[in-house]
Design an enzyme around this catalytic site. Structure first.
Site, PDB file in Angstrom:
ATOM      1  N   LEU A 233       0.820  -1.218   0.000  1.00 13.82           N
ATOM      2  CA  LEU A 233       0.000   0.000   0.000  1.00 13.82           C
ATOM      3  C   LEU A 233       0.852   1.266   0.000  1.00 13.82           C
ATOM      4  O   LEU A 233       1.939   1.320   0.565  1.00 13.82           O
ATOM      5  CB  LEU A 233      -0.988   0.012   1.160  1.00 13.82           C
ATOM      6  CG  LEU A 233      -0.524   0.044   2.605  1.00 13.82           C
ATOM      7  CD1 LEU A 233      -0.144   1.431   3.046  1.00 13.82           C
ATOM      8  CD2 LEU A 233      -1.641  -0.478   3.485  1.00 13.82           C
TER       9      LEU A 233
ATOM     10  N   CYS B 298       9.153   3.982   3.890  1.00  7.06           N
ATOM     11  CA  CYS B 298       9.438   2.697   3.233  1.00  7.06           C
ATOM     12  C   CYS B 298      10.652   2.722   2.322  1.00  7.06           C
ATOM     13  O   CYS B 298      11.650   2.069   2.599  1.00  7.06           O
ATOM     14  CB  CYS B 298       8.217   2.237   2.438  1.00  7.06           C
ATOM     15  SG  CYS B 298       6.855   1.772   3.503  1.00  7.06           S
TER      16      CYS B 298
ATOM     17  N   ASN C  96      10.110  -2.392  -3.860  1.00  9.00           N
ATOM     18  CA  ASN C  96      10.513  -1.065  -3.391  1.00  9.00           C
ATOM     19  C   ASN C  96      11.878  -0.656  -3.949  1.00  9.00           C
ATOM     20  O   ASN C  96      12.115   0.514  -4.262  1.00  9.00           O
ATOM     21  CB  ASN C  96      10.500  -1.001  -1.863  1.00  9.00           C
ATOM     22  CG  ASN C  96       9.091  -0.756  -1.332  1.00  9.00           C
ATOM     23  OD1 ASN C  96       8.170  -0.509  -2.115  1.00  9.00           O
ATOM     24  ND2 ASN C  96       8.906  -0.833  -0.044  1.00  9.00           N
TER      25      ASN C  96
END
Ligand code: UDX
Length: 431
Positions: free
Chosen positions: A147, A259, A207
């Protein structure tokens, strides 16, 4: 289905409320009593569009409760671990909260219950946790979460894909997750069932790729600045190639947040530990390119003002991105602080992140009102692309400031309109 969610931060609280919204009975557990009190009263401890509504609806329906007591999760069939994995001093992921959450749930685990990791962890974490969970009569799966802040509810209820990491032969774990996510899966998104290590890696790989894409375009921005080229047109042009794609090619002050920065550092630390440091050495460069963009804004401000000391600088935006009040590793807050430390008189504003910014940088001069922040400025710097800053009228703003100079740190302003209104307009990556 009765489920629990350990950790009620961005990830956990949104997951808990989202699962209640599709009909599950959910208890959110956290050690932070203030957070639990706030959530129980329907007051979100953070700003996230759409979260207030599903939180309140969950509380009203009686399907969503919050507690500091792990015993309240005792009869759950599935326990999610959604605690933070912050960066340690050496860059690696700090797993103390993951271990504490597992320790908290084990004494209350019903026979055959499933523990599902959602936190972003170094590859190999699940393999280390599994024996303890097996010994307590439970099972472990890993179900990474992708998310984005600002779209957290949407990304939870209609994600791009679901990934289940399960132990070899544990078809029951996948079946249980299918039952839990029946509503989500009904939208037709792909579901990938894999082993635990792959599921852990999928998250950090995603990521790392996104961070690399942003630093790639920011490295092009460095060159574009030098040769008088335009990085936004370059991004449009290469982005039309479907193999490349235009998304995540917005050059500017770079990535921040809870993140991407920490995940690429933790990935390097873990890979190095495993003897694969060379495989991800490029992520060190990704990190350095990203941080250089912040230096560039500070240098550019000094260049435009002939030194920043004693000059008034209005900083528009403090959050690491729009639609969030999160200032963790925020390029905007970092730049505002560095300009202040260099002697500039910084007035900083943000539609939602002033309170979070104040907690970590109380020394900054925060102005909730945009006009107030702009009044008398010698230089305006846009660092977070909130809609209200993109929509500012250059003529009107010119009437508020002392010097019509602007740095567009996100390449979102209409440079031609600013120039036409008499501004010295500079952007990152547009010579
Ligand atoms: C990210 C991932 O997108 C998400 O899948 C993962 O689960 C958590 O980390 P998030 O941190 O919410 O999500 O933000 P994201 O939208 O990815 O943006 C990260 C940072 O990159 C922001 O600071 C943003 O401003 C910056 N960014 C993003 C750019 O500088 N350029 C871009 O083109 C895109």
């Amino acid at each position: 289905m009765k489920i629990s969610v350990f950790g009620c931060g961005y990830l956990g609280a949104v997951h808990a409320a989202s699962m209640a919204s599709i009909g599950h009975d959910v208890v959110g557990v956290d050690v932070d009593a203030a957070k639990i009190a706030s959530l129980s009263e329907g007051r979100p401890p953070f700003f996230e569009p759409g979260f207030d509504e599903i939180l309140q609806a969950g509380l009203d329906s009686g399907r969503l409760t919050f507690s500091t007591d792990a015993a309240d999760a005792a009869d759950a069939e599935v326990h999610f671990i959604a605690v933070g994995t912050p960066q340690s001093a050496d860059g690696s992921a700090d797993l103390r909260y993951v271990n504490a959450a597992v320790d908290a749930v084990l004494p209350h685990l019903a026979e055959g219950a499933l523990i599902v990791g959602k936190s972003t962890v170094p590859v190999g974490t699940a393999a280390e946790l599994a024996p303890r969970i097996d010994a307590a009569g439970g099972r472990l799966a890993w179900n990474p979460e992708f998310l984005r802040e600002g779209f957290a509810v949407q990304d939870t209820l209609t994600p791009d894909r679901l990934v289940y990491g399960v132990a070899a032969g544990d078809d029951a774990a996948a079946a249980k997750l299918d039952e839990l996510y029946a509503d989500v899966l009904s939208h037709g998104m792909p579901r990938i069932v894999t082993d635990l290590a792959t599921a852990e890696l999928v998250k950090v790989a995603a990521n790392a790729f996104l961070a690399t894409k942003i630093s790639f375009i920011n490295s092009m921005a460095e060159i574009a600045e030098g040769v008088g080229a335009d990085v936004t047109q370059l991004a449009d042009a290469i982005g039309h190639d479907a193999r490349i794609g235009r998304r995540f090619l917005n050059a500017g002050v770079g990535f921040g947040g809870g993140c991407l920065p920490k995940d690429i550092r933790a990935f390097q630390a873990r890979a190095t530990e495993l003897g694969y440091g060379d495989s991800v050495a490029f992520l060190g460069e990704v990190d350095r390119i990203n941080l250089r963009r912040r230096d560039r804004v500070v240098d550019l401000a000094s260049e435009m003002l002939g030194g920043v000391e004693g000059r008034r600088i209005a900083v528009l935006g403090l959050a690491f991105k729009p639609d969030s009040d999160d200032v963790r590793d925020s390029p905007a807050l970092d730049i505002a602080s560095r300009l202040r430390e260099a002697g500039a008189l910084v007035t900083a504003t943000d539609p939602h992140a002033i309170e979070t910014a104040r907690r970590v940088r109380p020394e900054l001069d925060f102005r909730p009102d945009t006009d107030d922040a702009l009044a008398g400025a010698d230089l305006v710097i846009l660092l977070t692309e909130w809609r209200e800053y993109r929509d500012l009228d250059p003529e009107t703003v010119a009437g508020l400031v002392s010097g019509t100079r602007v740095i567009d740190g996100r390449n979102v302003l209409d440079g031609a309109a600013y120039r036409a209104a008499g501004w010295e307009y500079r952007a990152l990556g547009r010579g």
